[in-house]
Each structure stands twice: as structure tokens, then as C-alpha cells.
Write a protein that holds these residues in place. Sequence first.
Motif, PDB file in Angstrom:
ATOM      1  N   LYS A   5       0.823  -1.112   0.350  1.00  0.00           N
ATOM      2  CA  LYS A   5      -0.130   0.379  -0.317  1.00  0.00           C
ATOM      3  C   LYS A   5       1.333   0.941   0.061  1.00  0.00           C
ATOM      4  CE  LYS A   5      -3.667  -2.157   2.339  1.00  0.00           C
ATOM      5  NZ  LYS A   5      -4.861  -2.624   3.588  1.00  0.00           N
ATOM      6  N   CYS A  13       2.272   9.389  -5.669  1.00  0.00           N
ATOM      7  CA  CYS A  13       2.944  10.772  -5.216  1.00  0.00           C
ATOM      8  C   CYS A  13       3.835  11.229  -6.276  1.00  0.00           C
ATOM      9  CB  CYS A  13       3.081  10.505  -3.885  1.00  0.00           C
ATOM     10  SG  CYS A  13       2.682  10.994  -3.081  1.00  0.00           S
ATOM     11  N   LEU A  17       3.816  13.933  -9.610  1.00  0.00           N
ATOM     12  CA  LEU A  17       4.511  15.461  -9.433  1.00  0.00           C
ATOM     13  C   LEU A  17       5.292  15.183 -10.628  1.00  0.00           C
ATOM     14  CD1 LEU A  17       6.424  14.855  -6.555  1.00  0.00           C
ATOM     15  CD2 LEU A  17       4.603  16.440  -6.805  1.00  0.00           C
ATOM     16  N   MET A  20       2.622  16.967 -12.979  1.00  0.00           N
ATOM     17  CA  MET A  20       2.520  18.386 -12.428  1.00  0.00           C
ATOM     18  C   MET A  20       3.141  19.267 -13.352  1.00  0.00           C
ATOM     19  SD  MET A  20       1.172  20.989 -12.015  1.00  0.00           S
ATOM     20  CE  MET A  20      -0.055  21.463 -10.410  1.00  0.00           C
ATOM     21  N   THR A  24       3.652  22.125 -15.815  1.00  0.00           N
ATOM     22  CA  THR A  24       4.433  23.454 -15.687  1.00  0.00           C
ATOM     23  C   THR A  24       6.020  23.948 -16.164  1.00  0.00           C
ATOM     24  OG1 THR A  24       5.424  22.767 -13.418  1.00  0.00           O
ATOM     25  CG2 THR A  24       3.026  23.390 -13.780  1.00  0.00           C
ATOM     26  N   ILE A  28       7.947  28.208 -16.713  1.00  0.00           N
ATOM     27  CA  ILE A  28       8.164  28.749 -15.738  1.00  0.00           C
ATOM     28  C   ILE A  28      10.251  28.561 -16.351  1.00  0.00           C
ATOM     29  CG2 ILE A  28       9.611  27.125 -14.253  1.00  0.00           C
ATOM     30  CD1 ILE A  28       7.384  25.780 -13.088  1.00  0.00           C
ATOM     31  N   ASN A  31       9.183  31.679 -18.115  1.00  0.00           N
ATOM     32  CA  ASN A  31       9.129  32.838 -16.625  1.00  0.00           C
ATOM     33  C   ASN A  31      10.489  33.938 -16.826  1.00  0.00           C
ATOM     34  OD1 ASN A  31       6.250  33.187 -16.843  1.00  0.00           O
ATOM     35  ND2 ASN A  31       6.239  31.884 -14.503  1.00  0.00           N
TER      36      ASN A  31
ATOM     37  N   ILE B  56      -7.108   8.482   3.143  1.00  0.00           N
ATOM     38  CA  ILE B  56      -6.563   6.887   3.427  1.00  0.00           C
ATOM     39  C   ILE B  56      -5.631   6.296   5.371  1.00  0.00           C
ATOM     40  CG2 ILE B  56      -4.758   7.562   1.374  1.00  0.00           C
ATOM     41  CD1 ILE B  56      -1.936   8.209   3.287  1.00  0.00           C
ATOM     42  N   LEU B  59      -5.959   2.510   5.472  1.00  0.00           N
ATOM     43  CA  LEU B  59      -4.702   1.554   4.944  1.00  0.00           C
ATOM     44  C   LEU B  59      -3.635   1.335   5.484  1.00  0.00           C
ATOM     45  CD1 LEU B  59      -5.090   3.488   1.592  1.00  0.00           C
ATOM     46  CD2 LEU B  59      -6.851   1.444   1.987  1.00  0.00           C
ATOM     47  N   LEU B  60      -3.027   2.108   6.558  1.00  0.00           N
ATOM     48  CA  LEU B  60      -1.790   2.191   7.102  1.00  0.00           C
ATOM     49  C   LEU B  60      -1.875   2.096   8.191  1.00  0.00           C
ATOM     50  CD1 LEU B  60      -0.550   5.660   6.086  1.00  0.00           C
ATOM     51  CD2 LEU B  60      -0.034   3.349   4.828  1.00  0.00           C
ATOM     52  N   ASP B  61      -0.727   1.040   8.597  1.00  0.00           N
ATOM     53  CA  ASP B  61      -0.005   0.641  10.181  1.00  0.00           C
ATOM     54  C   ASP B  61       0.621   0.842  10.693  1.00  0.00           C
ATOM     55  OD1 ASP B  61       2.244  -0.420   8.373  1.00  0.00           O
ATOM     56  OD2 ASP B  61       1.259  -2.428   7.332  1.00  0.00           O
ATOM     57  N   GLU B  63       4.325   0.888  11.613  1.00  0.00           N
ATOM     58  CA  GLU B  63       5.581   1.037  10.793  1.00  0.00           C
ATOM     59  C   GLU B  63       5.184   2.137   9.841  1.00  0.00           C
ATOM     60  OE1 GLU B  63       3.917  -1.627  11.291  1.00  0.00           O
ATOM     61  OE2 GLU B  63       4.912  -2.650  12.171  1.00  0.00           O
ATOM     62  N   THR B  64       4.611   2.156   8.855  1.00  0.00           N
ATOM     63  CA  THR B  64       4.554   2.718   7.358  1.00  0.00           C
ATOM     64  C   THR B  64       4.475   3.943   7.423  1.00  0.00           C
ATOM     65  OG1 THR B  64       2.639   1.521   6.714  1.00  0.00           O
ATOM     66  CG2 THR B  64       5.278   0.734   6.551  1.00  0.00           C
ATOM     67  N   VAL B  68       4.575   7.847   5.599  1.00  0.00           N
ATOM     68  CA  VAL B  68       3.497   7.877   4.763  1.00  0.00           C
ATOM     69  C   VAL B  68       3.364   9.800   4.517  1.00  0.00           C
ATOM     70  CG1 VAL B  68       1.359   7.557   3.275  1.00  0.00           C
ATOM     71  CG2 VAL B  68       3.000   5.280   3.384  1.00  0.00           C
ATOM     72  N   MET B  71       5.423  12.169   2.972  1.00  0.00           N
ATOM     73  CA  MET B  71       6.005  11.818   1.674  1.00  0.00           C
ATOM     74  C   MET B  71       4.564  12.375   0.804  1.00  0.00           C
ATOM     75  SD  MET B  71       5.954   8.300  -0.962  1.00  0.00           S
ATOM     76  CE  MET B  71       3.859   7.989  -0.360  1.00  0.00           C
ATOM     77  N   ILE B  72       3.543  12.373   2.005  1.00  0.00           N
ATOM     78  CA  ILE B  72       2.430  13.533   1.153  1.00  0.00           C
ATOM     79  C   ILE B  72       2.669  14.596   1.587  1.00  0.00           C
ATOM     80  CG2 ILE B  72      -0.204  13.738   1.757  1.00  0.00           C
ATOM     81  CD1 ILE B  72      -0.221  10.826   2.125  1.00  0.00           C
ATOM     82  N   THR B  75       4.980  15.792  -1.466  1.00  0.00           N
ATOM     83  CA  THR B  75       4.023  16.071  -2.568  1.00  0.00           C
ATOM     84  C   THR B  75       3.282  17.141  -2.587  1.00  0.00           C
ATOM     85  OG1 THR B  75       4.187  13.810  -2.916  1.00  0.00           O
ATOM     86  CG2 THR B  75       3.088  14.734  -4.359  1.00  0.00           C
ATOM     87  N   THR B  78       5.977  20.377  -2.866  1.00  0.00           N
ATOM     88  CA  THR B  78       6.435  20.175  -4.468  1.00  0.00           C
ATOM     89  C   THR B  78       5.596  20.922  -5.559  1.00  0.00           C
ATOM     90  OG1 THR B  78       7.749  18.007  -3.781  1.00  0.00           O
ATOM     91  CG2 THR B  78       7.982  18.976  -5.605  1.00  0.00           C
ATOM     92  N   LEU B  79       4.460  20.394  -5.348  1.00  0.00           N
ATOM     93  CA  LEU B  79       2.948  21.193  -6.104  1.00  0.00           C
ATOM     94  C   LEU B  79       3.310  22.643  -5.681  1.00  0.00           C
ATOM     95  CD1 LEU B  79       0.293  18.459  -6.032  1.00  0.00           C
ATOM     96  CD2 LEU B  79       1.855  18.642  -7.361  1.00  0.00           C
ATOM     97  N   LEU B  82       6.293  23.886  -7.607  1.00  0.00           N
ATOM     98  CA  LEU B  82       6.216  24.454  -8.568  1.00  0.00           C
ATOM     99  C   LEU B  82       5.149  25.397  -9.656  1.00  0.00           C
ATOM    100  CD1 LEU B  82       5.874  20.776 -10.422  1.00  0.00           C
ATOM    101  CD2 LEU B  82       8.109  22.282 -10.549  1.00  0.00           C
ATOM    102  N   LEU B  83       4.109  25.109  -8.346  1.00  0.00           N
ATOM    103  CA  LEU B  83       2.430  26.649  -9.247  1.00  0.00           C
ATOM    104  C   LEU B  83       2.800  28.107  -8.826  1.00  0.00           C
ATOM    105  CD1 LEU B  83      -0.550  25.032  -7.420  1.00  0.00           C
ATOM    106  CD2 LEU B  83       0.635  25.101  -9.894  1.00  0.00           C
ATOM    107  N   GLN B  85       6.218  29.107  -9.118  1.00  0.00           N
ATOM    108  CA  GLN B  85       7.224  29.944 -10.043  1.00  0.00           C
ATOM    109  C   GLN B  85       6.321  29.506 -11.298  1.00  0.00           C
ATOM    110  OE1 GLN B  85      11.075  27.303 -10.507  1.00  0.00           O
ATOM    111  NE2 GLN B  85       9.608  25.897  -8.989  1.00  0.00           N
TER     112      GLN B  85
END
Lengths: 166, 204
Positions: A5, A13, A17, A20, A24, A28, A31, B56, B59-61, B63-64, B68, B71-72, B75, B78-79, B82-83, B85
Motif C-alpha cells: 500500500k 505521488c 508530481l 505537474m 508547468t 516556468i 518566466n 487514507i 490503509l496504513l499501519d 510502521e509505515t 507515508v 511523503m504526502i 508531494t 513540491t506541487l 511548482l505552482l 514558479q
Amino acid sequence: MKLLKPALLALSCALLLAGMNLQTRGVIDENQTFFEQKLLRQMVSELTNSPEIVDTETGYKVLDDQETVALIQRAVTEKGYNGDINLLVAYTTDREIISVRVTEHRETPGIGDDIDISISPWISQFQGKTADSEWSLAPAGEIDGITGATITSRAVTVAVSEVLTR
Amino acid sequence: MNSIARDGLWTNNPALVQLLGLCPLLAVSNTVATSLGLGITTLLVLTLSNLVISLIRGLLDEETRLPVQIMIIATFVTLADLLLQYAFFELHQRIGLFVALIVTNCTLLGRAEAFASRNPILASTYDGFMMGLGFLFVLVIMGAVREILGQGTLFSNLHLLTGLPDVTIHVADSGFLLMVLPPGAFLTLGCLIALKNVIDGAVR
């Protein structure tokens, strides 16, 4: 199978990324070029209104009507108060300074950051200087230092003068 | 719902009470424009990461779960990067360094672990939004105080964010350098926390 999972989540993810980034990236990059060009045009605006700016190895060549009218060189000095100061120096083909801009620095806010044109007009005093000018701080030379930031002003002054003599 | 809002904005405010996310709070609160830029980015990332992490949570136990969650959050950061910029390139030049640091803003992982991973989606999203709003309003107040005292201006460079004409108000010709430097951030935050305690004391 415990990791299945999380792995699937990581994959989604990554895909998100990547998507995206693809969407973009073009804008960018545009720009980035746009703001670089805007700065360069500003630097030679007194010389020409419709410059064509071409990349060279150490900076840019400014063309007006196919003819080279000015050069813009990158310069960097490590003699600032806190790390490198990156500069752009524009000068005519007669080696007379048109303008100088600081593109990156970490000088002390409120003191040394007067080298930034958005904070103080200090850096415009280099306009019109040539290799024959007295490139040291007043009273010995022609350049007025920034009060409290002698090291910063000297570093910039030396770096600019070295562009003309290199 | 009401207690979630009160928690995020006042009683459990991430900046004034939990003292989380101090790095961006202290580093970008030089001016209103940078504060607003980073505050809104944090608000959006926090709301969305709480939403997804709550989604979610089954879904997770043990340890992870934490990796996770990080990581989310990464993510979404980073989005957002980018937006920024993409749409606010000049603003990104000023606060870009700190946008990446939102990942390490403990408010985000804190809310993910303490709230979103054990509450339903709607409440978690609302919690993220309110916590983000609480962080944003402290950040903007600090930005305003430090900009007025440190630079003698208000709303300088705000046009980078709004796209509208420059609306800089010049309050004084110069300011106290100390307020622009890191100590000024600590002093301002200390005063705000003290002020909050005085208000709490008076109400009680």
C-alpha cells in the motif's frame, strides 16, 4: 506485502508530481527567461530601446541593428562580508560602464544590502566610469563607499573594475 | 467544529502556543508580502495534506504511517513550489528557499499525526484549514510589525503577490535594523505570545 500500500501511494505521488512538472515546466522556463531578459534590457535601456541580447560564454552581447553596442559580463567576488556577491556589469564597446546590478548576495540586511538597486541607488554611481577612473573608495578614489559597509563597497568596486581590465 | 476553529486560531495556535514551524515563521516574517506568500502556501498545503492523510488513514499501519505522511506532505509542498514558479515567479525568487522548508514545518506532521490520522475527512480538512489560518495570521502580524519598525514601510512588494499596482506605504524614512535581523523576529514573537497571555488572563 505490508509495503504494497505505501508503495502504491508513493507511485501515485510520483506520477502526480511528474505530471505537474510536465504541465508547468514550459511556463516556468519562460518566466525565468522573461525576468532575466527584463533585467538585461533595463541595464542597457539608456543605450538602446530594442536590444537583441545574445548569450556568450561569460555573459551577454547586446546587439542593436545587428551591431554590437554593449557587453554584459557576469562577475563574482568572494571578498564581500558574507559569501559571494554576484554581479552583472554592462559596458559599451568603448569600455565605459553603462550599469551594474547585483544579482545575488547575502550581505547584512539594512547595511550591506544597499548594493541592491531596489534598496539604494548606490550602485548607479558606476555609470560612466572607465578603466582610467580612480577605482578605490573616497577620499582616495572616485567611489563613495556605503557607511558601515566598507568591505562590501570595496568588494563590489574591485569586482566591477576587474571586469573592465580583464 | 467550533472547538476546532478556536483551537487552530487561538487556544492551540501553532505559532503562539505549540511553537511549531518556527523556522519559516522567523525567517520570512520580514515583510507582509513574504509572510502572506508563505502563510497562504502553508495554509493550502496543510489543508490538502490533512485531507489526503485522513482519506487514507485506514490503509496504513503503525510502521509505515509516518513515512507515508511525510511523503504526502512533501508531494504537496513540491506541487505548491511548482505552482508558485508557474504563477508568481518573482515572489518565488524571494521565498522559494522557505517553501521547500514547509516540509519540515512541524505543524504539518503534527496535525497529520495528532488529528488527521485519527479523525474523519471533513473534520481533518477543517482542522488543517484552521491551523493554517492561525499560522497565517500570526505570520502576517509579525510581518507587519517587523516591516514597519525595521524598514519604515508597509506592504512593500505586495504587488508581486497580487499583480495589482504597488501599494507600498512609507511610514518612516528608515527603521531599526535589529527588527529586520533574526533577533527582531524572536522579540516580535515573544511580545505576541506575551500579548496573548495577557488577553487570556484578562478574559479569565
